[in-house]
Design a protein around this motif. Sequence first.
Motif: not given
Length: 343
Positions: A2, A20-21, A24-31
């Motif tokens: 996260k 960011i992309s 996210q493609n690697r499974g991470h959650d970003i705020k």
Amino acid sequence: MKIILDIGHPKDVNVFQNVISELQNRGHDIKIVTRAKENTRRIIKECGLSCEFGPYYKSMVGKAFGVIRNDIWLYNIAKRFQPDIFISPGSPYSAQVSKLLGKPHLAFIDTEIAGPAIKLMLPFTDTVYTSTSFYLDLGPKQKRFDGYYELAYLHPKYFMPKKEVPAKYGLDNDYIILRLSALSSHHDIGANGFSFKTEEELREYIEALEKYGKVIISSEVVPWKTIEDYQLKFKPSELHDILFHSKLCIGEGATMASEAAILGVPSIYVSNTRRGYLDELEEKYGLTFTISDSKVALNKAISLLKKDELKEEWQLKRQKILNEKVDVVEFMVNMIEYKKKPR
């Protein structure tokens, strides 16, 4: 993992968008969090990114007093989100809050003259990533890479200019961009650019450039009718298409000067301040020029505009950069994925 990503300048949205992309493609959650600056808000919305907006202060006094308020705002968000790591382009707020929560903070910065922000950020961060062109030594926390942050969104791998965009605004390939900046960021204290005292001075400057092509103005402020008459209103997402197809860019904005250079467009940064990446782009690659005197800058612009095959020459120089620099997106993602142990 996260991740809280704290961005500030509109350029940061571009720098981190592909990062960011990939994360996210690697499974991470970003705020994503930022201050409610109008330009940043508009670009984030246009990019389709979800974001939380905190307090924004225009004045330098407001920015100073706003540190505590922004820290509290971000602390409350972080307590709810429970991030594993904070990343930012040098945000003091995320660095300070990361320290409070015992989480790592990684900073990706490129502006040496952002002294106040660096001083507020550096004691609390874990690692500061800068280009090899960055002329300050920030100590043992600093790690250098051979690239420019603009390559994270302007490398051909991530950006292909659209030929139809200039035509959409009635432009051919013979136009010149004049960039006027508000010079209101914290790192703009003491900065001077064109310093036009009257509207007549601006008109005379434009008339000198107009002998070599149509002039369009990109401006953050519109105090004079001349600016309004020459200003091109375009979608932020189409800026780089317009920039790529331009003949030359001259202005007070370091970001646009470097973006033009990375795209293979001659650019002149009119300012009494310097950036390491612009210095390298000038001294090593001959793509851009930093000139403090506006009249000297005008003469330089005219000398460039008189050259034959100017675009072809600059595209060859651009190719040299593309051949020599690292994949900045891959570098940033790899550094972020290397999760440090909590402090």
